[in-house]
Design an enzyme around this catalytic site. Structure first.
Site, PDB file in Angstrom:
ATOM      1  CG  HIS A  74      -1.840  -0.912   1.128  1.00  0.00           C
ATOM      2  ND1 HIS A  74      -2.960  -0.981   2.226  1.00  0.00           N
ATOM      3  CD2 HIS A  74      -2.224  -2.027   0.410  1.00  0.00           C
ATOM      4  CE1 HIS A  74      -3.905  -2.070   1.974  1.00  0.00           C
ATOM      5  NE2 HIS A  74      -3.192  -2.724   0.715  1.00  0.00           N
ATOM      6  CD  GLU A 125      -2.196   4.357   3.015  1.00  0.00           C
ATOM      7  OE1 GLU A 125      -1.950   3.632   1.928  1.00  0.00           O
ATOM      8  OE2 GLU A 125      -3.348   4.434   3.299  1.00  0.00           O
ATOM      9  CB  CYS A 128      -0.927   1.888   6.091  1.00  0.00           C
ATOM     10  SG  CYS A 128      -0.823   1.088   4.276  1.00  0.00           S
TER      11      CYS A 128
HETATM   12 ZN   LIG Z   1      -2.976   0.262   3.803  1.00  0.00          ZN
END
Ligand SMILES: [Zn+2]
Length: 172
Positions: free
Chosen positions: A68, A70, A101
């Site tokens: 992801h 982030e 995250c």
């Molecule tokens: Zn995430």
């Protein structure tokens, strides 16, 4: 006063916050344009310098489901900066960080998070999509279990529509 989960924040953005959010919203569209999911994040230091940036890369074989935006941006900042500097950094992202995250942001000692679109709004858009079965766990709930405070600004009412736009129709 802390805004309720899912309700737009009433805290006004600074001009610098707005500038970084516009950049991150454009990065999310760029991620989509290269065939990835429309997510992006940057980490900005106390002097306003971008120390890390990432788009989503969660699809094998090129990426993997833990990539992801982030988490990638937090990890890069965590490699480049000392914890004292990280504590004065802000992570900007188009959508609220998921639990994974949020954990990465915590473990990388980042002190502040600004996001445009609430996870609940994203969940409405993705549903149980096999490539992005969005969690329902606000990042504030993850951060609240930590040993140090993380300031959170979001969702941002004036940016939620713009943040949602690249997701509308993407997951159906
Ligand atoms: Zn995430």
């Amino acid at each position: 006063m802390t805004p309720h989960h899912g309700s737009p924040s009433i805290i006004p953005l600074t001009a610098e916050d707005r500038r970084h959010m516009q950049y991150v919203l454009a990065l999310a569209i760029r991620a989509k344009d290269v065939g990835r999911h429309p997510f992006a994040a940057i980490v900005v230091d106390q002097h306003g310098r971008i120390m890390a940036e990432a788009g989503n890369n969660s699809m094998p074989p090129e990426g993997d489901p833990t990539q992801h935006a982030e988490r990638l941006a937090a990890a890069e900042a965590g490699r480049r900066l000392l914890p004292e500097a990280l504590a004065r950094c802000t992570l900007y992202t188009n959508a609220e960080p998921c639990a994974m995250c949020a954990g990465a942001i915590y473990w990388c000692s980042i002190g502040r998070v600004v996001y445009a679109m609430a996870e609940q709004r994203l969940l409405q858009l993705t549903g149980n999509h096999p490539e992005n079965p969005t969690l329902s766990l606000p990042c504030r709930e993850v951060f609240a279990r930590g040993q140090r405070p993380i300031e959170v600004l979001g969702p941002i009412a004036e940016l939620e529509q713009e943040a949602a736009a690249p997701h509308i129709g993407f997951w159906s």
